[in-house]
Design a protein around this motif. Structure first.
Motif, PDB file in Angstrom:
ATOM      1  N   THR A  40     -25.876  -8.017  42.477  1.00  0.00           N
ATOM      2  CA  THR A  40     -25.310  -9.141  43.215  1.00  0.00           C
ATOM      3  C   THR A  40     -23.994  -9.567  42.585  1.00  0.00           C
ATOM      4  O   THR A  40     -23.794  -9.400  41.378  1.00  0.00           O
ATOM      5  N   ARG A  41     -23.109 -10.104  43.433  1.00  0.00           N
ATOM      6  CA  ARG A  41     -21.874 -10.702  42.942  1.00  0.00           C
ATOM      7  C   ARG A  41     -21.932 -12.222  43.046  1.00  0.00           C
ATOM      8  O   ARG A  41     -20.894 -12.891  42.961  1.00  0.00           O
ATOM      9  N   CYS A  42     -23.120 -12.761  43.212  1.00  0.00           N
ATOM     10  CA  CYS A  42     -23.288 -14.212  43.285  1.00  0.00           C
ATOM     11  C   CYS A  42     -22.842 -14.842  41.967  1.00  0.00           C
ATOM     12  O   CYS A  42     -23.383 -14.532  40.896  1.00  0.00           O
ATOM     13  N   GLY A  43     -21.851 -15.718  42.043  1.00  0.00           N
ATOM     14  CA  GLY A  43     -21.305 -16.330  40.837  1.00  0.00           C
ATOM     15  C   GLY A  43     -22.339 -17.129  40.068  1.00  0.00           C
ATOM     16  O   GLY A  43     -22.331 -17.130  38.832  1.00  0.00           O
ATOM     17  N   PHE A  44     -23.255 -17.801  40.776  1.00  0.00           N
ATOM     18  CA  PHE A  44     -24.265 -18.618  40.102  1.00  0.00           C
ATOM     19  C   PHE A  44     -25.206 -17.744  39.274  1.00  0.00           C
ATOM     20  O   PHE A  44     -25.546 -18.083  38.135  1.00  0.00           O
ATOM     21  N   VAL A  45     -25.628 -16.602  39.835  1.00  0.00           N
ATOM     22  CA  VAL A  45     -26.539 -15.699  39.115  1.00  0.00           C
ATOM     23  C   VAL A  45     -25.863 -15.142  37.867  1.00  0.00           C
ATOM     24  O   VAL A  45     -26.431 -15.152  36.765  1.00  0.00           O
ATOM     25  N   ILE A  46     -24.643 -14.635  38.026  1.00  0.00           N
ATOM     26  CA  ILE A  46     -23.927 -14.037  36.892  1.00  0.00           C
ATOM     27  C   ILE A  46     -23.624 -15.088  35.832  1.00  0.00           C
ATOM     28  O   ILE A  46     -23.767 -14.832  34.625  1.00  0.00           O
ATOM     29  N   ARG A 415     -36.427  -8.095  49.332  1.00  0.00           N
ATOM     30  CA  ARG A 415     -36.539  -6.640  49.210  1.00  0.00           C
ATOM     31  C   ARG A 415     -35.188  -6.008  48.921  1.00  0.00           C
ATOM     32  O   ARG A 415     -35.075  -5.057  48.130  1.00  0.00           O
ATOM     33  N   GLN A 416     -34.157  -6.542  49.559  1.00  0.00           N
ATOM     34  CA  GLN A 416     -32.832  -5.972  49.366  1.00  0.00           C
ATOM     35  C   GLN A 416     -32.383  -6.118  47.919  1.00  0.00           C
ATOM     36  O   GLN A 416     -31.879  -5.184  47.308  1.00  0.00           O
ATOM     37  N   VAL A 417     -32.588  -7.306  47.337  1.00  0.00           N
ATOM     38  CA  VAL A 417     -32.176  -7.531  45.955  1.00  0.00           C
ATOM     39  C   VAL A 417     -33.002  -6.682  44.995  1.00  0.00           C
ATOM     40  O   VAL A 417     -32.496  -6.162  43.998  1.00  0.00           O
ATOM     41  N   LEU A 418     -34.297  -6.508  45.282  1.00  0.00           N
ATOM     42  CA  LEU A 418     -35.169  -5.764  44.382  1.00  0.00           C
ATOM     43  C   LEU A 418     -34.877  -4.269  44.381  1.00  0.00           C
ATOM     44  O   LEU A 418     -34.992  -3.611  43.345  1.00  0.00           O
ATOM     45  N   LEU A 419     -34.491  -3.719  45.516  1.00  0.00           N
ATOM     46  CA  LEU A 419     -34.397  -2.264  45.641  1.00  0.00           C
ATOM     47  C   LEU A 419     -32.988  -1.723  45.538  1.00  0.00           C
ATOM     48  O   LEU A 419     -32.810  -0.558  45.177  1.00  0.00           O
ATOM     49  N   ARG A 420     -31.999  -2.506  45.860  1.00  0.00           N
ATOM     50  CA  ARG A 420     -30.650  -1.948  45.877  1.00  0.00           C
ATOM     51  C   ARG A 420     -30.136  -1.746  44.451  1.00  0.00           C
ATOM     52  O   ARG A 420     -30.600  -2.398  43.508  1.00  0.00           O
ATOM     53  N   ARG A 421     -29.146  -0.857  44.346  1.00  0.00           N
ATOM     54  CA  ARG A 421     -28.576  -0.540  43.040  1.00  0.00           C
ATOM     55  C   ARG A 421     -27.225  -1.212  42.834  1.00  0.00           C
ATOM     56  O   ARG A 421     -26.662  -1.128  41.755  1.00  0.00           O
ATOM     57  N   TRP A 422     -26.680  -1.820  43.874  1.00  0.00           N
ATOM     58  CA  TRP A 422     -25.453  -2.607  43.747  1.00  0.00           C
ATOM     59  C   TRP A 422     -25.497  -3.693  44.802  1.00  0.00           C
ATOM     60  O   TRP A 422     -26.497  -3.850  45.517  1.00  0.00           O
TER      61      TRP A 422
END
Length: 746
Positions: A40-46, A415-422
């Protein structure tokens, strides 16, 4: 005063306990959520992961200091003449359990497997971590030593010391191995002096003196080309998950030198080209995604240390040591220990075991484990394929969603966040939209004036304005398979022409001119010359802003009357029109919001952007724009720009002081609108892929690597795809192509 004294008393009683548990909490956060920063490119997460990463080391170090101070206070109280004997016994037991907590903090300082470095620069600080290892082990040993000669917990404490030292050494070694200077040296091959020239020439001269018909020939190395062909022929059909990982690991071992700017042989290029030419766009994308995931884990995790035979052994020993410590502590008589302290100790022990167990599971089911299983072990491969990868994909199957047609549910997002690689998204930044929002308003209310004052303050603090713009003006669009297929086939088509290094270099250096000179979209010569002016006669940053504005003007205005309805309804033309819009906004986002990625080609892009925005705001300020949806306002604004008389070039009216390209782009848009719809969007879509490819190949390799820890970028996928297709300057070695042999004719 009573409140202050009670607060101080509460802190003195609970500070060590609180910081020890806080350190455990931070380790749990890091091991579970650190992998999300590549997805993810979510600023809050990073930002949250960054804060946890920084605070984790500080909390552990601070807790060790608190434990040392607490033991010092206990010793000083023992020395008092009227000190109670029962209190002394209780204090000694408390000192023992504090000494037992110190090695847990060493475990925490070792960090989880999922994150050793937050940024590439952290790997360069491996020496600082080595000094920290020595100092922290010494501090923890001092704490342990202060609990002697009477320590009821000495045995589990010693065991945990061993586990903590192992963890800290693992982290230091991982940082050392991932340091780019060290990695570059490790990738350098053994020096090759080539054939012994002096010896061969001596033999050649002696044969000539003996008047023998001698000659020197270069003999091709046998079976090299056949090996390349055999590898490329493997798995010619669709690739399942195990095959994707295996092929990605194979090319990762070859091409990971890209991140330190190493060069490769033409044999490695031919092997990669032959393999990817036989792949579908979807399979190629999967292989590249896994390959980039390998690079990410190489640079930011403990993977190089853990995924080795010594690493497996040490990790198993570490886990067993913690379990043994728990068993011993369970059997020890707890009389004298406080119930709260015993509960905290069990929490630390079970927490350490849980974190190590999670790490072991991640280790067992990682791509590295799949890739390390020999190819001649079909039973193991089939077991992994069915029991892990295929089963997981079956129950958590992720289908790409047409986001503009169907809103994804929360489960779909999870599911998208769990499985994707970028991140699987493209950030969008649009100049005209930005200028329409930022233009001065003629009638300002109190709220508008307050916002304007706040924005002015942000502009004086540059980083705040960047944060504001990124939050308010940058949008995100999901990455669609159709766009990747289009990019893949465009690069593949060029790679078919890149047999010679000179041709590959010219393709790599093209930033639009190749499309105009070699396009299938036939246009009249005068139009071709005019369009070429906006490519070859201007800097890259100027060309990018020109084509960005021109794309927007063409996208938001009606086509000319000469266009046919058949062309307008053509699906391929509609797709290419959308590709132009997406890539146009994405490239401007890179130029303005990610300047480090475009620093090699950006020139004075920021100055041109600011001057262009200033001219656009001034233009819109003089016009009466309607109220309504933002797309309608943008459409009217684009039509107003196209209505401006541009018979005289802007430079002849304004001079060259201002770097604005607003109405130069208007002239370009008018020229493009003279083309038929199908030709226009066909030409422009290929132009944008070429601009993207140019930026990708000229972006510094370490910048590509840095983006992997921030959700990844499409430009990085394009960079690696171009390398796999042999387009670039990385292939300069004729390794093992031939060897010299002295032949004497009879």
């Amino acid at each position: 005063m009573s409140i202050l004294s009670s607060t101080t008393k509460f802190y003195d009683k609970w500070n060590v306990r609180g910081f020890v548990l806080f350190s455990l909490f931070l380790q749990t956060i890091l091991i579970l959520f650190a992998p999300f920063r590549k997805r993810t490119r979510c600023g809050f997460v990073i930002f949250s992961i960054w804060i946890a990463y920084l605070v984790a080391d500080w909390a552990a170090n601070f807790a060790v200091g608190l434990i040392s101070n607490s033991q010092k206070d206990i010793r000083q109280n023992r020395a008092l003449p009227n000190y109670d004997h029962n209190a002394a016994e209780h204090a000694a037991d408390h000192a023992d359990i504090l000494a037992f907590w110190a090695p847990f903090l060493l475990l925490h300082l070792g960090g989880p497997d999922t994150i050793t470095a937050f940024a590439l620069e952290d790997n360069a600080l491996w020496l600082r971590h080595l000094v920290g290892l020595i100092s922290q082990v010494s501090a923890a040993f001092l704490v342990f030593n202060q609990s002697f000669p009477r320590n009821r917990l000495w045995m589990p404490t010693v065991l945990l010391f061993a586990a903590g030292i192992i963890k800290y050494v693992e982290r230091t070694c991982a940082l050392f191995l991932a340091n780019l200077d060290k990695f570059r040296k490790s990738k350098l091959k053994k020096a090759d002096p080539g054939p012994n020239y002096a010896k061969i020439m001596e033999e050649y001269a002696s044969k000539k003196e003996a008047k023998l018909p001698a000659r020197i020939e270069l003999i091709r190395e046998p079976n090299k080309e056949s090996k390349i062909a055999r590898y490329a022929a493997v798995d010619e059909g669709p690739l399942d998950d195990v095959k994707v990982v295996r092929h990605a690991y194979h090319f990762f071992n070859i091409f990971n030198g890209l991140i330190v700017d190493l060069i490769f042989s033409f044999h490695e290029r031919d092997e990669s080209r032959m393999f990817f030419n036989k792949r579908t766009p979807d399979d190629a994308f999967k292989v590249i995604a896994v390959e980039l995931n390998f690079i990410y884990e190489l640079l930011y995790t403990k993977v190089l240390v853990v995924h080795s035979k010594p690493g497996y052994f040490v990790r198993f020993v570490s886990w067993c040591v913690v379990v043994a410590s728990l068993s011993i502590f369970y059997t020890i008589e707890k009389r004298g220990f406080g119930k709260v302290d015993v509960g905290i100790t069990y929490s630390l022990l079970f927490g350490a075991i849980a974190l190590d167990t999670i790490a072991l599971l991640m280790l067992a089911f990682s791509d590295w484990t799949v890739a390390s299983i020999p190819q001649n072990s079909p039973i193991c491969l089939e077991a992994i394929n069915r029991c892990f990868l295929s089963l997981l994909r079956h129950y958590l199957k992720l289908k790409r969603i047409n986001w503009w047609k169907k809103k994804p549910s929360c489960w779909d997002r999870a599911r998208q966040v769990l499985l994707r690689r970028w991140s699987e998204s493209l950030n969008q930044y649009n100049l005209i939209h930005y200028c329409l929002k930022e233009r001065p308003k003629k009638k300002r209310g109190p709220f508008d004036r307050s916002c304007r004052i706040l924005i002015d303050l942000f502009e004086k603090c540059g980083f705040l304005k960047d944060f504001y713009d990124n939050f308010y003006y940058v949008s995100s669009k999901p990455f669609e398979e159709k766009l990747w297929e289009f990019i893949f086939f465009q690069i593949k088509k060029k790679s078919d022409l890149a047999d010679e290094p000179e041709t590959a270099k010219s393709i790599r250096s093209a930033r639009g001119g190749w499309v105009l000179q070699n396009t299938e979209w036939t246009i009249i010569e005068s139009s071709s010359r005019k369009l070429m002016h906006y490519i070859v006669d201007v800097d890259f940053d100027q060309s990018l802003i020109l084509w960005h504005i021109a794309t927007d003007l063409c996208y938001h205005t009606k086509d000319n009357q000469s266009d046919t309805t058949d062309n307008q309804s053509d699906e391929d033309t509609s797709n290419r029109r959308e590709f132009c819009k997406i890539l146009s906004d994405y490239m401007l986002y890179l130029l303005i919001m990610q300047p480090t990625m475009m620093s090699a080609v950006a020139g004075i892009g920021e100055i041109r952007f600011r001057d262009t925005c200033a001219e656009a705001k001034e233009f819109f300020d003089r016009k009466e724009l309607p109220k309504g949806p933002k797309e309608e306002i943008k459409k009217v604004a684009c039509e107003m720009i196209l209505e401006v008389n541009t018979d005289v070039e802007p430079v002849a009216v304004k001079g060259d002081r201002s770097k604005s390209v607003m109405f130069d782009a208007c002239i370009l848009a008018k020229e493009l609108r003279n083309l038929e719809t199908k030709k226009r969007w066909g030409l422009m879509s290929e132009m944008w892929v070429e601009l993207l490819s140019y930026a990708a190949s000229h972006c510094r390799a370490n910048t590509h690597a840095a983006q992997l820890s921030k959700g990844g970028q499409l430009i990085t996928f394009v960079w690696l795809l171009m390398a796999h297709f042999g387009i670039g300057e990385q292939f300069q070695i004729n390794e093992g192509q031939a060897r010299a042999k002295l032949i004497v004719d009879k």
